[in-house]
Design an enzyme around this catalytic site. Structure first.
Site, short mmCIF file in Angstrom:
data_model
loop_
_atom_site.label_atom_id
_atom_site.label_comp_id
_atom_site.label_asym_id
_atom_site.label_seq_id
_atom_site.Cartn_x
_atom_site.Cartn_y
_atom_site.Cartn_z
N LYS A 120 28.15 21.99 12.25
CA LYS A 120 28.69 23.31 11.93
C LYS A 120 29.41 23.32 10.59
O LYS A 120 29.45 24.35 9.92
CB LYS A 120 29.63 23.79 13.03
CG LYS A 120 28.89 24.28 14.27
CD LYS A 120 29.77 25.21 15.08
CE LYS A 120 29.02 25.72 16.29
NZ LYS A 120 29.92 26.46 17.20
N LYS A 202 16.05 24.70 19.81
CA LYS A 202 16.57 25.44 20.96
C LYS A 202 16.75 26.92 20.63
O LYS A 202 17.14 27.26 19.51
CB LYS A 202 17.93 24.80 21.31
CG LYS A 202 18.51 25.23 22.61
CD LYS A 202 19.75 24.38 22.93
CE LYS A 202 20.83 25.21 23.56
NZ LYS A 202 22.07 24.47 23.80
N LYS A 205 21.54 32.12 20.27
CA LYS A 205 21.97 33.50 20.10
C LYS A 205 22.32 33.83 18.67
O LYS A 205 22.29 34.96 18.25
CB LYS A 205 23.15 33.81 21.01
CG LYS A 205 24.41 32.96 20.77
CD LYS A 205 25.47 33.34 21.80
CE LYS A 205 26.78 32.58 21.68
NZ LYS A 205 26.80 31.17 21.89
#
Ligand code: TRP
Length: 340
Positions: A120, A202, A205
């Site tokens: 991140k 994956k 969202k």
């Protein structure tokens, strides 16, 4: 015997989803449907991690809306607020309070080794804030406050559970037994849903390409369109092989989640059929799954009073449990008792 059963404490489960995006069919397959199946056997706490969402920049109005959406979606997917405690993380101030104490027990090195932090901080390199760094410590607080025995999570969160266990053991050893040392819990029927356009990663969202993701709030037409345009593989065979046919295998998984059918039964049902026939079958199945969820969700969101009162009940029940742990911790570390 009967007496013994009565005395046996139900194990506690805690899990949550960040409200940094809308809930996807991937959350349903990998998490929420399993939570719903566990709720009668365990004492369950399910939350929306809105404090965690703040580790990347959020639009305030959107964040507020999505936090409520997540709670409503939990219920729409079958989590019963009468048997599970559903709550919003920021409604229980003990999370931030315990996180502070745990900050003081965590090495800087431990946090900088976290894979998710490394990823991140590359992804959001314009905003590598201390919250992003301490993210797993807040997660440890979430878990330890409720004395959770089991934490259902995906693979990507296992390292955070490992840190949580280390912190619990460290604290217990330094003072005296205080925290239950939790275990990650990989549910018996897990399913990992992959991105529709890039089936080797994956479904997420926060994917910038909306075509990759099926949201539980998507309309029937949108679902059908996304599945129709999903990437398939060169070839014609409808059989499961993640290595050889990642695209088709992902659709088989989706079909299985939506219908409860085994991979073998799906392969059999579609043997000799074309990819396009299989896609429209999959679209129908997924629509049959999502349409009623979306209906319940829309209804819940149209009655703000009801959702609000559910969240109040949830926050109160969660806070009562969390407070017990926090006051033990405050006492053990040497904070003075709050004058009453
Ligand atoms: N970090 C988790 C995720 O992104 C969400 C989360 C926050 C969580 N607190 C938690 C999961 C506590 C389990 C337990 O998936």
């Amino acid at each position: 015997m009967v007496q013994e059963q009565k005395n046996e404490r139900k194990k506690t489960i805690l899990s949550g989803i960040q409200s940094s995006g809308d809930i996807t069919v991937g959350h349903y397959a990998g998490a929420i449907r399993n939570w719903a199946a566990l709720q009668h056997q365990y004492e369950c706490f399910f939350m929306t991690a809105d404090l965690h969402a703040l580790t990347v920049r959020q639009e305030p109005v959107a964040l507020r809306k999505r936090t409520l959406d997540v709670i409503a979606m939990y219920i729409a997917c079958g989590i019963d607020p009468e048997s599970s405690v559903l709550f919003v993380q920021s409604h229980v101030s003990a999370h931030a309070e315990l996180a502070w104490i745990l900050n003081c027990f965590t090495g800087v090195g431990e946090c900088s080794r976290m894979t998710q932090f490394k990823e991140k901080s590359q992804q959001h390199n314009e905003n590598v804030n201390v919250g992003l760094f301490a993210y797993p410590i807040l997660m440890a607080a979430d878990i330890l406050l409720y004395q959770a025995d089991l934490v259902p999570v995906g693979d990507d969160q296992k390292q955070h559970i490992e840190l949580t266990r280390n912190l619990a053991e460290r604290f217990n050893f330094h003072y005296s037994p205080t925290f239950t040392v939790p275990e990650p819990f990989i549910p018996p029927v897990g399913a990992r849903i992959m991105s529709l356009q890039e089936p080797t990663k994956k479904m997420s969202k926060s994917d910038e390409n909306q075509k990759n993701v099926i949201f539980l709030s998507d309309s029937d037409d949108v679902i059908a369109g996304k599945i129709r345009r999903a990437v398939t593989d060169s070839g014609t065979e409808i059989s499961y092989s993640v290595e050889k046919r990642p695209g088709i295998s992902n659709l088989i998984t989706l079909y299985g989640v939506a219908t409860g059918m085994s991979f073998a039964a799906i392969e059999e049902a579609f043997s000799g059929k074309t990819y396009s026939e299989f896609k429209s079958g999959t679209a129908d199945a997924v629509i049959n799954l999502i349409a009623p969820i979306r209906g319940r969700f829309t209804q819940l969101r149209s009655e703000p009073g009801e959702l609000e009162s559910l969240m109040k009940t949830g926050a109160e029940a969660a806070a009562a449990r969390a407070r017990r742990t926090l006051s033990k911790v405050y006492k053990k570390v040497g904070l003075t008792e709050r004058p009453r």
